[in-house]
Design an enzyme around this catalytic site. Structure first.
Site, PDB file in Angstrom:
ATOM      1  N   LYS A 111       0.850  -1.193   0.000  1.00  0.00           N
ATOM      2  CA  LYS A 111       0.000   0.000   0.000  1.00  0.00           C
ATOM      3  C   LYS A 111       0.879   1.233   0.000  1.00  0.00           C
ATOM      4  O   LYS A 111       1.854   1.291   0.751  1.00  0.00           O
ATOM      5  CB  LYS A 111      -0.863  -0.016   1.279  1.00  0.00           C
ATOM      6  CG  LYS A 111      -1.881   1.106   1.330  1.00  0.00           C
ATOM      7  CD  LYS A 111      -3.147   0.683   0.646  1.00  0.00           C
ATOM      8  CE  LYS A 111      -4.121   1.816   0.483  1.00  0.00           C
ATOM      9  NZ  LYS A 111      -3.851   2.679  -0.662  1.00  0.00           N
ATOM     10  N   LYS A 147       4.549   1.942   8.836  1.00  0.00           N
ATOM     11  CA  LYS A 147       3.351   2.722   9.191  1.00  0.00           C
ATOM     12  C   LYS A 147       2.090   1.857   9.231  1.00  0.00           C
ATOM     13  O   LYS A 147       1.289   1.940  10.165  1.00  0.00           O
ATOM     14  CB  LYS A 147       3.162   3.868   8.180  1.00  0.00           C
ATOM     15  CG  LYS A 147       2.042   4.841   8.541  1.00  0.00           C
ATOM     16  CD  LYS A 147       1.777   5.848   7.439  1.00  0.00           C
ATOM     17  CE  LYS A 147       2.947   6.758   7.224  1.00  0.00           C
ATOM     18  NZ  LYS A 147       2.651   7.824   6.232  1.00  0.00           N
ATOM     19  N   LYS A 153       5.425   2.532  -2.606  1.00  0.00           N
ATOM     20  CA  LYS A 153       5.358   3.954  -2.946  1.00  0.00           C
ATOM     21  C   LYS A 153       5.671   4.082  -4.417  1.00  0.00           C
ATOM     22  O   LYS A 153       6.407   3.258  -4.981  1.00  0.00           O
ATOM     23  CB  LYS A 153       6.365   4.758  -2.128  1.00  0.00           C
ATOM     24  CG  LYS A 153       5.980   6.222  -1.975  1.00  0.00           C
ATOM     25  CD  LYS A 153       4.855   6.386  -0.972  1.00  0.00           C
ATOM     26  CE  LYS A 153       4.518   7.850  -0.761  1.00  0.00           C
ATOM     27  NZ  LYS A 153       3.556   8.011   0.330  1.00  0.00           N
ATOM     28  N   THR A 170      -6.142  12.172   6.941  1.00  0.00           N
ATOM     29  CA  THR A 170      -4.800  12.358   7.497  1.00  0.00           C
ATOM     30  C   THR A 170      -4.814  13.494   8.509  1.00  0.00           C
ATOM     31  O   THR A 170      -4.254  13.370   9.608  1.00  0.00           O
ATOM     32  CB  THR A 170      -3.762  12.613   6.387  1.00  0.00           C
ATOM     33  OG1 THR A 170      -3.901  11.611   5.373  1.00  0.00           O
ATOM     34  CG2 THR A 170      -2.356  12.561   6.932  1.00  0.00           C
ATOM     35  N   ASN A 190      -3.556  19.657   1.728  1.00  0.00           N
ATOM     36  CA  ASN A 190      -4.668  18.846   2.237  1.00  0.00           C
ATOM     37  C   ASN A 190      -4.515  18.539   3.720  1.00  0.00           C
ATOM     38  O   ASN A 190      -5.424  18.778   4.522  1.00  0.00           O
ATOM     39  CB  ASN A 190      -4.769  17.542   1.439  1.00  0.00           C
ATOM     40  CG  ASN A 190      -5.831  16.610   2.003  1.00  0.00           C
ATOM     41  OD1 ASN A 190      -5.555  15.803   2.879  1.00  0.00           O
ATOM     42  ND2 ASN A 190      -7.052  16.724   1.526  1.00  0.00           N
ATOM     43  N   SER A 228      -7.896   4.748   4.122  1.00  0.00           N
ATOM     44  CA  SER A 228      -7.740   4.042   2.844  1.00  0.00           C
ATOM     45  C   SER A 228      -8.080   2.562   3.024  1.00  0.00           C
ATOM     46  O   SER A 228      -8.711   1.950   2.163  1.00  0.00           O
ATOM     47  CB  SER A 228      -6.299   4.169   2.332  1.00  0.00           C
ATOM     48  OG  SER A 228      -6.154   5.349   1.570  1.00  0.00           O
TER      49      SER A 228
END
Length: 411
Positions: free
Chosen positions: A66, A90, A102, A185, A216, A344
């Site tokens: 992810k 994480k 990533k 987030t 954001n 997510s």
């Protein structure tokens, strides 16, 4: 020290604390797969332009990989590798069943038209479609990308594999995105900050905040902290920085920022040098922009008692040591900004179930995960007599190590 060197250093310190053997340590550190592709597109003027795209799939011991896809001129293999590894730890800290990945394309999205961005996204998806998937690797938005980018990836991927809404998260709600994902987030930063302050007998409403970055994450964190009574005394973004010791009116700043594409020119505060934002007088500093902004050059001048790492890798290891000597408490990125990947995960679950949650359920579940994550991290701090960063790293690395050993992959 670049992001990859710093991440490797933190991993090795955690591995030492956990007493991992060298074979397992090496197994956890080496990425599962690194992908580099050329993406050539026709520009609107008819000329051809080539861009380099990357996807690093770091680990899948605990579930599908992810991680976000960023469009930025400085995207390079080292940075993507570091961020993929950070995602592995994480997702483990958040205790969601994912690994880490990533991706990115080295481009300036501001210099490309919407149609050029669409073509670039579709070509990139064509090059990696057989390497991502609902149960393999699930991309999400990152710097320079957004829900529209995810919609293009979903559509292009579906041409090869059939309609698969769970292949990306952070999508528009109309295509199966989760309610509450946009704010996730920033909301996670709020819950993480509340948990930390509570440890010290403090609350949001009795603290002064400085926020570096009003994208954001920073803007949502500012809005939610302000709603909970926190006083935001300085804010910066790429257009400038402002300060108001009586507190900035965040709803007005949000309106101004939307209308003027940045905070520059806002009359509810005095303009200051953006470089000074990190050393402004405050109780809580929230870096929510790029990595490496807190370093040995400015660490001694930081006045905050608490630093909440809303950005990825904002604090260099040298700065960590300086701030620790000053008694500054740092809430590490792999916990503090995990709200986005947690929601997510909720989006992915909803897509697989074909059942949509209401926003209150999403936010309540997020608070539960963030609160439990903080408690688990603190337990590791007690067990290994370490700071919060090492508490988070030992928590994440230990969970991935256990999954790796259980699967028989450590040999």
């Amino acid at each position: 020290m670049n992001a990859l060197a710093a991440t490797n250093r933190n991993f090795k310190l955690a591995a030492r604390l956990l007493g991992l053997d060298s074979k397992l340590e090496k197994c956890l550190l080496i990425p599962f797969r690194e992908i580099k592709v050329e993406c050539t597109i026709p520009k609107d003027d008819g000329t051809l332009a080539s861009f380099v795209g990357f996807r690093v799939q770091h680990d899948n011991a605990r579930g599908p990989m992810k991680g976000g896809i960023r469009y930025h001129p400085e995207v390079d293999p080292d940075e993507v590798n570091a961020l993929a590894q950070l995602m592995t730890w994480k997702t483990a800290v958040a205790n969601i069943p994912y690994g880490g990945a990533k991706g990115g394309i080295g481009c300036d999205p501001g210099e490309l038209s919407v149609s050029e961005l669409e073509r670039l996204t579709r070509v990139f998806t064509q090059k990696i479609h057989d390497l991502i998937g609902v149960h393999t690797d699930v991309p999400a938005p990152d710097m320079g990308t957004n829900p529209q980018t995810m919609a293009w990836i979903l559509d292009e991927y579906s041409k090869f594999h059939g309609y698969s809404p769970a292949v990306v998260t952070g999508k528009p709600v109309d295509l199966g995105g989760s309610l509450g994902r946009d704010a996730a987030t920033g909301r996670g930063v709020l819950y993480a900050t509340q948990a930390l302050l509570q440890e010290y007998g403090k609350s949001i409403s009795d603290q002064r905040f400085v926020i570096q970055g009003f994208g954001n994450v920073g803007s949502w964190a500012a809005e939610l902290i302000s709603e909970n009574g926190g006083k935001i005394v300085a804010v910066s973004d790429i257009t400038g920085a402002i300060k108001n010791s009586n507190g900035i009116d965040i709803p007005k700043l949000l309106k101004h920022s939307k209308e003027h594409r940045g905070i520059k020119g806002f009359n509810g505060g005095d303009p200051i040098d953006p470089k000074s934002i990190l050393v402004e007088d405050c109780d809580v500093l929230i870096p929510a922009a790029l990595g490496g902004v807190i370093n040995r050059e400015n660490a001694n001048e930081i006045k905050a008692n608490f630093i909440i790492e809303a950005a990825n890798h904002p604090t260099d290891p040298e700065a960590d040591e300086i701030l620790a000597k000053k008694g500054v408490i740092i809430l590490p990125d792999i916990f503090a900004n995990s709200g986005g990947v947690t929601v997510s995960y909720f989006e992915w679950v909803q897509n697989i179930q074909g059942f949509m949650w209401d926003e209150a359920k999403v936010n309540n579940e997020l608070k539960t995960y963030m609160t439990k994550g903080f408690k688990d991290m603190k337990e590791m701090c007690k067990t290994h007599n370490c700071d919060l960063r090492m508490g988070a790293f030992t928590l994440g690395v230990n969970r991935v190590a256990r999954a790796t050993v259980l699967r028989g992959w450590e040999a």
